[in-house]
Design a protein around this motif. Structure first.
Motif, PDB file in Angstrom:
ATOM      1  N   THR A   7      28.175  26.220  24.169  1.00  0.00           N
ATOM      2  CA  THR A   7      27.151  25.184  24.191  1.00  0.00           C
ATOM      3  C   THR A   7      26.387  25.316  25.499  1.00  0.00           C
ATOM      4  O   THR A   7      26.951  25.649  26.536  1.00  0.00           O
ATOM      5  CB  THR A   7      27.756  23.776  24.092  1.00  0.00           C
ATOM      6  N   LYS A   8      25.121  25.054  25.393  1.00  0.00           N
ATOM      7  CA  LYS A   8      24.268  25.172  26.566  1.00  0.00           C
ATOM      8  C   LYS A   8      24.547  24.005  27.522  1.00  0.00           C
ATOM      9  O   LYS A   8      24.541  22.848  27.112  1.00  0.00           O
ATOM     10  CB  LYS A   8      22.799  25.157  26.132  1.00  0.00           C
ATOM     11  N   ASP A  14      16.538  19.225  32.099  1.00  0.00           N
ATOM     12  CA  ASP A  14      16.936  18.456  30.919  1.00  0.00           C
ATOM     13  C   ASP A  14      17.307  17.028  31.330  1.00  0.00           C
ATOM     14  O   ASP A  14      16.962  16.068  30.642  1.00  0.00           O
ATOM     15  CB  ASP A  14      18.121  19.106  30.204  1.00  0.00           C
ATOM     16  N   ALA A  15      18.015  16.901  32.445  1.00  0.00           N
ATOM     17  CA  ALA A  15      18.399  15.578  32.942  1.00  0.00           C
ATOM     18  C   ALA A  15      17.164  14.752  33.302  1.00  0.00           C
ATOM     19  O   ALA A  15      17.088  13.562  32.975  1.00  0.00           O
ATOM     20  CB  ALA A  15      19.321  15.712  34.155  1.00  0.00           C
ATOM     21  N   LEU A  16      16.191  15.391  33.964  1.00  0.00           N
ATOM     22  CA  LEU A  16      14.961  14.680  34.315  1.00  0.00           C
ATOM     23  C   LEU A  16      14.221  14.227  33.063  1.00  0.00           C
ATOM     24  O   LEU A  16      13.726  13.097  32.996  1.00  0.00           O
ATOM     25  CB  LEU A  16      14.039  15.564  35.161  1.00  0.00           C
ATOM     26  N   GLU A  17      14.152  15.103  32.069  1.00  0.00           N
ATOM     27  CA  GLU A  17      13.462  14.766  30.832  1.00  0.00           C
ATOM     28  C   GLU A  17      14.124  13.564  30.161  1.00  0.00           C
ATOM     29  O   GLU A  17      13.448  12.651  29.689  1.00  0.00           O
ATOM     30  CB  GLU A  17      13.467  15.966  29.885  1.00  0.00           C
ATOM     31  N   LYS A  18      15.439  13.555  30.150  1.00  0.00           N
ATOM     32  CA  LYS A  18      16.168  12.438  29.545  1.00  0.00           C
ATOM     33  C   LYS A  18      15.896  11.132  30.298  1.00  0.00           C
ATOM     34  O   LYS A  18      15.680  10.083  29.692  1.00  0.00           O
ATOM     35  CB  LYS A  18      17.668  12.746  29.539  1.00  0.00           C
ATOM     36  N   LEU A  19      15.885  11.194  31.635  1.00  0.00           N
ATOM     37  CA  LEU A  19      15.611  10.000  32.434  1.00  0.00           C
ATOM     38  C   LEU A  19      14.185   9.500  32.216  1.00  0.00           C
ATOM     39  O   LEU A  19      13.948   8.298  32.102  1.00  0.00           O
ATOM     40  CB  LEU A  19      15.831  10.297  33.926  1.00  0.00           C
ATOM     41  N   LEU A  20      13.250  10.420  32.160  1.00  0.00           N
ATOM     42  CA  LEU A  20      11.841  10.046  32.012  1.00  0.00           C
ATOM     43  C   LEU A  20      11.531   9.435  30.649  1.00  0.00           C
ATOM     44  O   LEU A  20      10.588   8.658  30.525  1.00  0.00           O
ATOM     45  CB  LEU A  20      10.947  11.271  32.238  1.00  0.00           C
ATOM     46  N   THR A  21      12.300   9.772  29.647  1.00  0.00           N
ATOM     47  CA  THR A  21      12.016   9.253  28.307  1.00  0.00           C
ATOM     48  C   THR A  21      12.761   7.950  28.015  1.00  0.00           C
ATOM     49  O   THR A  21      12.648   7.415  26.918  1.00  0.00           O
ATOM     50  CB  THR A  21      12.354  10.299  27.228  1.00  0.00           C
TER      51      THR A  21
END
Length: 74
Positions: A7-8, A14-21
């Motif tokens: 698993t990747k 990815d963490a930033l994207e999750k926080l921003l959304t």
């Protein structure tokens, strides 16, 4: 033979994207804590790599704290 699944591992982007959304968005300080990056690196990631991922990032100042929010642009 045993099967192994790879698993990747989520990246810092990815963490930033999750926080921003998230519904309430995120502050620069929260992004710095999550990634271990300095302020200029977080801002650069938003302006470069995350923008290339198709995110439209907006900001709003609430109670003297600027919060950033991202939406996937069409």
């Amino acid at each position: 033979m045993a099967t192994t699944t790879k698993t990747k591992t989520p990246s810092k982007l990815d963490a930033l994207e999750k926080l921003l959304t998230r519904k309430n968005g995120v502050s620069i300080a929260e992004m710095m804590t999550a990634t271990g990056w300095r302020q200029h690196s977080v801002r650069g990631a938003m302006a470069g790599a995350l923008k290339k991922r198709g995110l439209t990032i907006t900001s709003q100042k609430l109670d003297d704290v600027r919060r950033y929010h991202a939406e996937i642009s069409a």
